[in-house]
Write an enzyme that holds these catalytic residues in place. Structure first.
Site, PDB file in Angstrom:
ATOM      1  N   GLY A 148       0.828  -1.193   0.000  1.00  0.00           N
ATOM      2  CA  GLY A 148       0.000   0.000   0.000  1.00  0.00           C
ATOM      3  C   GLY A 148       0.864   1.245   0.000  1.00  0.00           C
ATOM      4  O   GLY A 148       2.072   1.193   0.284  1.00  0.00           O
ATOM      5  N   CYS A 149       0.261   2.372  -0.314  1.00  0.00           N
ATOM      6  CA  CYS A 149       1.035   3.614  -0.382  1.00  0.00           C
ATOM      7  C   CYS A 149       1.484   4.054   1.004  1.00  0.00           C
ATOM      8  O   CYS A 149       2.657   4.399   1.211  1.00  0.00           O
ATOM      9  CB  CYS A 149       0.240   4.709  -1.091  1.00  0.00           C
ATOM     10  SG  CYS A 149      -1.468   4.863  -0.552  1.00  0.00           S
ATOM     11  N   TYR A 150       0.555   4.046   1.986  1.00  0.00           N
ATOM     12  CA  TYR A 150       0.973   4.435   3.332  1.00  0.00           C
ATOM     13  C   TYR A 150       2.081   3.510   3.852  1.00  0.00           C
ATOM     14  O   TYR A 150       3.092   3.990   4.364  1.00  0.00           O
ATOM     15  CB  TYR A 150      -0.227   4.426   4.286  1.00  0.00           C
ATOM     16  CG  TYR A 150      -1.128   5.631   4.169  1.00  0.00           C
ATOM     17  CD1 TYR A 150      -0.635   6.919   4.377  1.00  0.00           C
ATOM     18  CD2 TYR A 150      -2.474   5.499   3.859  1.00  0.00           C
ATOM     19  CE1 TYR A 150      -1.472   8.033   4.285  1.00  0.00           C
ATOM     20  CE2 TYR A 150      -3.312   6.606   3.768  1.00  0.00           C
ATOM     21  CZ  TYR A 150      -2.808   7.874   3.985  1.00  0.00           C
ATOM     22  OH  TYR A 150      -3.622   8.962   3.892  1.00  0.00           O
ATOM     23  N   THR A 152       4.337   1.880   2.254  1.00  0.00           N
ATOM     24  CA  THR A 152       5.607   2.191   1.589  1.00  0.00           C
ATOM     25  C   THR A 152       6.260   3.418   2.221  1.00  0.00           C
ATOM     26  O   THR A 152       7.466   3.424   2.511  1.00  0.00           O
ATOM     27  CB  THR A 152       5.368   2.434   0.083  1.00  0.00           C
ATOM     28  OG1 THR A 152       4.872   1.221  -0.497  1.00  0.00           O
ATOM     29  CG2 THR A 152       6.646   2.857  -0.624  1.00  0.00           C
ATOM     30  N   SER A 153       5.463   4.445   2.456  1.00  0.00           N
ATOM     31  CA  SER A 153       6.032   5.701   2.967  1.00  0.00           C
ATOM     32  C   SER A 153       6.530   5.553   4.396  1.00  0.00           C
ATOM     33  O   SER A 153       7.407   6.294   4.838  1.00  0.00           O
ATOM     34  CB  SER A 153       4.974   6.809   2.908  1.00  0.00           C
ATOM     35  OG  SER A 153       4.050   6.701   3.980  1.00  0.00           O
TER      36      SER A 153
END
Lengths: 345, 345, 345, 345
Positions: A148-150, A152-153
């Protein structure tokens, strides 16, 4: 040339995959699928692609794809992906799934956050597609669960520090912020222009589905259970994600020490850019690229490390990392097709 | 009618004061001053005000204001305010200062963050203008140091909990976000449209001047030193400020218990709106108003309370609270001229 | 106090009416109706209104409104309004309709652009609610067809010039631009944040429903048929409408002559602000107000007058003008409840 | 590899040139110059470029560039360019000037709009860099005056129709709209975030410097003087330009006839995309690309053709067209380095 199918090409992530594969030197688009737009030319849906891409959306017909493609990107909703993945794997088509369906090792963790899993046997072979961390496993994988994007960050800055024991497994806070494209192209009042424009707010406080995904990965690296406090917020812009992470140190440390640890993990060949002391990421600096920028501040008063990361949620947070994973799975240099130069504006 | 002077009327805060006093039933604008625009009509600088306000900017001439005004708003840079305030106080003109010059009890704390103080004697009589907390003192004050926008957004939710001992004095994190108007009307690359639009970033990480202001007030209420971790971020919108605050509980608690404590401090006559469980503030919901919205989440796993507050940084964070303080200082109902109804959009 | 009902209170125009009537000294909200949200508190739908408005949405039940209200605002879709209006008129409830249903004198013109009219007899008594032009008739009216936002922005600058024969009835071009709120609160890909943000485009080129409305009114004042070329565009902002109008002069003229004509129509008591030579409207200068700003440039080379007007499409273009009309219909000063002071930002 | 210098690399156009040349297969950056930032690494000014570009800004020293470069891009202010161009031409370095200094054949026309010309002799050999129209001349040119962004958006749709006599030389109106990046990176209140955000307005009505440039070119193709009415507007977005052009037909015509004329000029190898009937450009569809999209509506009632064009003002309107011209001047395929695929968002 690697022949690919992009399933769900008419969502924002799917469309970004179309753009990336169209510009990829060693891959090409053989098919795109769409439930809503089957039979329509992709350029009728995205006029921006006019003159660059000439392909018509198909309904998903797995049989017809057999033998035509080497790799399929599943840019589909959770639950739909797991109904297709087994067929492709059986037919020697590599799968990069952008839903949550193959991100968990533990089916129970998945089921607690989502729904019953219809292909739990595949989970043990699926590799979590955080490219910089799991690159070696991804190279051998047939099935990648793209993060997911969150996650990854948050995981890119945290994993090295938690693995090396520099930050405590308790007390991690991630205050994260995402652009509106993260909510996708499906209509919703929460993505309606006048509701979002000139607005900033948290959402799903204490209850976001990405939390179990992050905790499973962090716990694995910490070798003990990690619980995090995570609050996502919506930024009134299209692309961009910034996580500001507050972690407690296990022992007094310095900016240099933290940076050196991060440097060990993220060499010069990767997409992680470590910023010099006193500099912090700006979502605009990674927009349109596959970079993850990381800045660090060590706050001795509070015995905390502040980590700030920025990614383009549609690229490193979704389609870009998926292509990076394709590159790895097919033995190519991971930067291929992803040397996207950010603009000053 | 209370006769007022707005010094620094051509900044964003000054202009908002002009708007508020123009619509105030019991106050009027007798003079506006501007260094850069002296001699020009205010409507030449702000054409939006055409037909509503007819006044010409004067240079600041304290003597000429003597006898003409009851109250002066100093919407001026730090350091400039303290050079004017003593004269007004001596001449029985009440002063509401919107700079940092009169926010500190301790001149040393001020001087550590700003510069030498030229009127330190006034500090002991100056009242910190956080209206809901210091209302009684403000009613008797001649000189109010109007709070910064970040401190307002952070102190309103935190003071009750820290005063009642519900949260620890250690480990407070405030991840705060401000619209661009907070940077004012002075030209700067960091407020240049193309640099800010479609961008989100932290700034002054670990080094913001509002921190000592917040720590002094919190320490006073905690009766022990409080250190906070504070990271401000820039949101690509004009008006709005959201603080997401993470505080450790001193003992297990519940949403109801936290809310009840907040309710004791913020009765129905104030501008604080406490949101029901599961609801959180949106900067858009307070835009154009003097409200501070507060939402609460108790996270038992991490033994943390998450507090989210939203204000309009130009109103409750500056001009609105200044008018609220004027109302209190002159014995009026604090809502006068501030019953600003927010719009759905 | 005038008792009002706002029908369709949960759209953007309806919500703005709620805001305006809540702040009106001589009017109050007796009922609000909503088809989708009946039974819900208005503050559940618009949390921004919390603490300011305490009312629950009703389904539209005309009988139950009889005797309770003096005036109804129909902020409803075209076709729905005309099914309700006759009942209210028969029961001595004044009607201000914000749909297109009562904007036309000629039922055929309405039907060509919309659908069959179910209450054509009412059309002859309905007054077109362009307040500055039809004020005298509005004062006596029971039924007002509130103008569209585009027509308001175009007719206010044009009517005086066309009536006085200063511009030709042929060759008028209006290049108009609207903020996204004009498309309402109903979900649509064309109001989806990521589709609109950082985008600018024309729409309905050569085919907008407001054209017949504008041509009927202009033709009436010209005493001959007027055909206009009209292209609307979508601006990526919430509130604001700018029309740039190019009209051919019938004889050489000057800026002063044009301004003097406009001044004859728009005296100091109205909401039209005429800008000095060399100054042109900015949508931001009228945002949140009922003003229409007009700037003029006479281009002698091309024998054209360029007129630029700006309004807040939700206010002067909809809810604000509706309240202005209510004021007129009930014999009040037209500015009541509309003295909205614009902000510098 | 063609060795290039980008003079003025720290403006938005210069930075975009850096980005384009960095990704160009047959060209490279040998030097970048900057008056304000000489001695600083370009990545210190534009952190977005980190890891992609490693070069330090030099002051402009023409002698030192002799022999090192084949081509110079002058992304400099008007007047500065003409002081450098002669030296480069004399030293066999091809010049692509992005200022107005070499856009005019007639020095008097230049001087009327700008200032005295210090290198008028070069004007007769300079070629106007509207690539699709002047491609053959550009291929042989040593000095190209790259068009302004507004002229590009207006001339591409108009030249074929005016040359073929389909539209009248009288009565052309261009209502044009530009994103804020067109105003550059120099600080100005008119590019200050809070002044532009949520605002839309015309500027320089009847008085824009691009008008003489457009009129000279149109008159040349019409073989008679052409006067246009041009009003530019500012859109609150970073990149994008839309011109809506209203032209009178010389004889009744059809959509097909207009399209066929445009197709004769803009074959499949160019960057012009002609949209099907009923479709119109959106600035978002060309953002980040060198495309010019054109849509057409023939309005028989008014005997007008409405042409709508959209470009990315920084690319086709500046840096992109400059690289296209470099490609032509060095005998390369004009698309090289410019195959930029637009994104869905």
């Amino acid at each position: 040339m690697i022949k690919t199918c992009i399933a769900g090409a008419t969502g924002y992530t799917g469309a970004e995959l179309v753009k990336l594969i169209s510009g990829h030197p060693n891959a090409e688009i053989t098919a795109v699928t769409s439930r809503s737009y089957a039979g329509q030319k992709l350029t009728d849906i995205f006029p921006a692609l006019g003159g660059m891409v000439d392909i018509t959306c198909e309904p998903m017909d797995m049989e017809s794809l057999k033998g035509r493609i080497d790799c399929v990107f599943l840019a589909l909703p959770h639950k739909v992906s797991m109904s297709y993945a087994p067929f492709f794997i059986e037919n020697n088509i590599k799968v990069i799934d952008l839903s949550a369906d193959f991100r968990f090792k533990d089916p129970k963790a998945y089921e607690a956050a989502y729904q019953p899993h219809s292909a739990p046997d595949l989970l043990k072979n699926a590799v979590y597609g955080l490219s910089e961390i799991y690159g070696d496993a991804i190279k051998k994988a047939d099935l990648v669960g793209n993060p997911g994007c969150y996650p990854t960050s948050l995981l890119l800055p945290l994993i090295p520090l938690i693995k090396e024991g520099m930050v405590s497994t308790r007390g991690i806070v991630s205050d994260s912020k995402s652009g509106v494209s993260g909510a996708g192209r499906a209509l919703s009042l929460s993505s309606h222009f006048c509701e979002v424009n000139e607005s900033f707010k948290p959402y799903k406080v204490g209850n976001h589905r990405h939390v179990p995904e992050m905790e499973e990965i962090l716990s694995f690296h910490a070798k003990e259970p990690v619980k995090i406090t995570f609050v996502p917020h919506l930024i009134p812009l299209t692309r961009g994600m910034v996580s500001t992470i507050y972690a407690e140190v296990t022992a007094p440390t310095t900016h240099d020490a933290v940076m050196n640890t991060l440097k060990q993990y993220y060499g010069s060949d990767a997409f992680v850019r470590l910023l010099p002391q006193g500099k912090f990421p700006d979502s605009a600096h990674v927009r349109g690229t596959n970079f993850c920028d990381i800045g660090v501040h060590v706050d001795n008063d509070s015995q905390r490390i502040i980590l700030v990361s920025a990614i383009d949620n549609i690229l490193k947070g979704a389609a870009g990392q998926a292509v990076q994973n394709m590159n790895l799975m097919f033995g190519m240099e991971q930067r291929l097709g992803l040397e996207l130069i950010p603009g000053a504006i």
